[in-house]
Scaffold this active site. Structure first.
Site, PDB file in Angstrom:
ATOM      1  N   CYS A  18       0.814  -1.218   0.000  1.00 56.92           N
ATOM      2  CA  CYS A  18       0.000   0.000   0.000  1.00 56.92           C
ATOM      3  C   CYS A  18       0.844   1.262   0.000  1.00 56.92           C
ATOM      4  CB  CYS A  18      -0.948  -0.009   1.187  1.00 56.92           C
ATOM      5  SG  CYS A  18      -2.331  -1.166   0.983  1.00 56.92           S
ATOM      6  N   LYS A  21       0.821   3.306  -3.344  1.00 58.78           N
ATOM      7  CA  LYS A  21      -0.370   4.010  -3.818  1.00 58.78           C
ATOM      8  C   LYS A  21      -0.109   5.509  -3.958  1.00 58.78           C
ATOM      9  CE  LYS A  21      -3.614   0.676  -1.883  1.00 58.78           C
ATOM     10  NZ  LYS A  21      -4.796   0.443  -1.027  1.00 58.78           N
ATOM     11  N   ASP A  51     -14.401   2.724   2.297  1.00 60.17           N
ATOM     12  CA  ASP A  51     -13.588   1.586   1.886  1.00 60.17           C
ATOM     13  C   ASP A  51     -14.091   0.895   0.633  1.00 60.17           C
ATOM     14  OD1 ASP A  51     -11.734   1.608   4.205  1.00 60.17           O
ATOM     15  OD2 ASP A  51     -13.585   1.282   5.300  1.00 60.17           O
ATOM     16  N   ASP A  91     -11.728  -4.560   2.405  1.00 56.89           N
ATOM     17  CA  ASP A  91     -12.649  -3.451   2.170  1.00 56.89           C
ATOM     18  C   ASP A  91     -14.110  -3.894   2.271  1.00 56.89           C
ATOM     19  OD1 ASP A  91     -10.658  -1.574   1.794  1.00 56.89           O
ATOM     20  OD2 ASP A  91     -10.555  -1.876  -0.368  1.00 56.89           O
TER      21      ASP A  91
END
Length: 353
Positions: A18, A21, A51, A91
């Protein structure tokens, strides 16, 4: 005798997981300029940076839709696939949904070892199978930097949706996983990580948030929920505070840290995503008078998590029971703070104690 050369996946990319990103500020700048969609069935869109999206298709049924993919943050292909799948599924769990189907997203070098790709996809499929989510297909493109993940579709009763924008003053804040995956995987990439740190981070990143979400779904006092991923605890906390119009008080000493997280920061293993998160969210963060905690702990509040835990805002009278129920289900839930009203005429904020 010839020896086989081991390829480290983390050395093939500029940033891993992540942390690869786009910075949250850059993304917000673009999304805020897009036109508002007028569709009464769109229950949750991208306006509150939640999310996943929620789209109603029947009176008692809605789809939970999300997509998540990123570059390798560990060297083992099978483990990378597991983490990518767990992160994408998270998510759906964060919205209170049940994942049903998934599409794989593959970016892979033209000259890459197909055996590596097969192991990545095997790891992802194993985790999807554990979650009871069926992989129905996917798409691939040639790319010098490999990336992998999934678009996941889940289902939910519209009346049971958990968003990040309904926290209520008086609520307690519960966190279900320790933080520190960003700095530890950066230390791995830099050759500074101890194996025990990596093992602890991998265990966290391959643990589904399913049990935590299922327990939370049994408590009517759960008002808001989000998962802590690329924007870190402060970035996702910022979204909850702004969306709910409240202030979050975080007790830094109560926030659990993965073994080695502080050591990784001290060794200089600071991902670029951490700095971007800090630039984005720190304007809303202040310290309570007399607060005393180290700069290393402060930095970890912004650490970009991959497949992190759930941040849950729950009515104070149900907080103890929720934590106990989660721990009974094998979830390492801890109370890390509370929700309070913003000062009169003030803005939503986060206060560190």
């Amino acid at each position: 005798m010839a020896t086989e050369q081991v390829v480290r996946l983390t050395q093939q990319v500029k940033a891993g997981g992540c942390a690869s990103k786009l910075p949250p500020g850059s993304l917000r700048a673009v999304l805020s300029n897009l036109p508002v969609q007028d569709d009464k069935n769109l229950l949750v869109g991208f306006e509150t940076s939640d999310d996943a999206g929620i789209y109603q298709i029947a009176p008692n049924l809605a789809l939970v839709q999300t997509v998540d993919f990123f570059t390798p943050l560990v060297d083992d292909p099978f483990t990378f696939g597991q983490i990518a799948a767990t992160n994408a599924l998270s998510d759906v769990y964060a919205m209170g949904g049940r994942p049903v189907s998934a599409l794989a997203l593959v970016c892979f070098p033209q000259s890459g070892d197909l055996g590596t790709l097969e192991e990545i996809m095997r790891g992802g499929l194993a985790q999807m199978t554990e979650a009871g989510c069926t992989v129905v297909g996917g798409h691939s493109v040639r790319d010098d930097e490999m990336k992998f993940g999934y678009a996941v579709t889940g289902t939910i009763d519209p009346a049971q949706v958990k968003t990040n924008a309904r926290a209520v003053p008086g609520d307690e804040l519960i966190l279900t996983k320790a933080i520190g995956t960003g700095v530890i995987t950066t230390a791995l990439k830099q050759g500074k990580a101890e194996q025990a740190w990596v093992d602890a981070a991998v265990k966290s990143m391959t643990t589904l948030n399913r049990a935590a979400a299922e327990v939370a779904g049994r408590f009517g006092g759960v008002h808001a929920m989000t998962d802590i991923t690329g924007f870190g605890l402060m970035g996702h906390g910022r979204e909850m505070a702004v969306g709910s119009g409240v202030t979050l008080e975080i007790e830094t000493a109560s926030v659990p840290l993965i073994e080695g997280a502080l050591d990784a920061v001290r060794a200089g293993a600071v991902p670029g995503g951490l700095l971007s998160n800090r630039e984005f969210a720190e304007c809303m963060v202040s310290d309570v008078e007399g607060a005393a905690f180290s700069d290393e702990v402060r930095m970890l509040m912004y650490d970009p998590q991959t497949s992190g835990g759930l941040l849950i805002s729950v009515a104070a009278e149900q907080a103890d029971e929720l934590v106990e129920s989660m721990r009974a289900a094998g979830v390492g839930a801890v109370r890390i703070g509370r929700v309070v009203s913003t000062s009169e005429g003030g803005n939503a904020a986060i206060v560190l104690k």
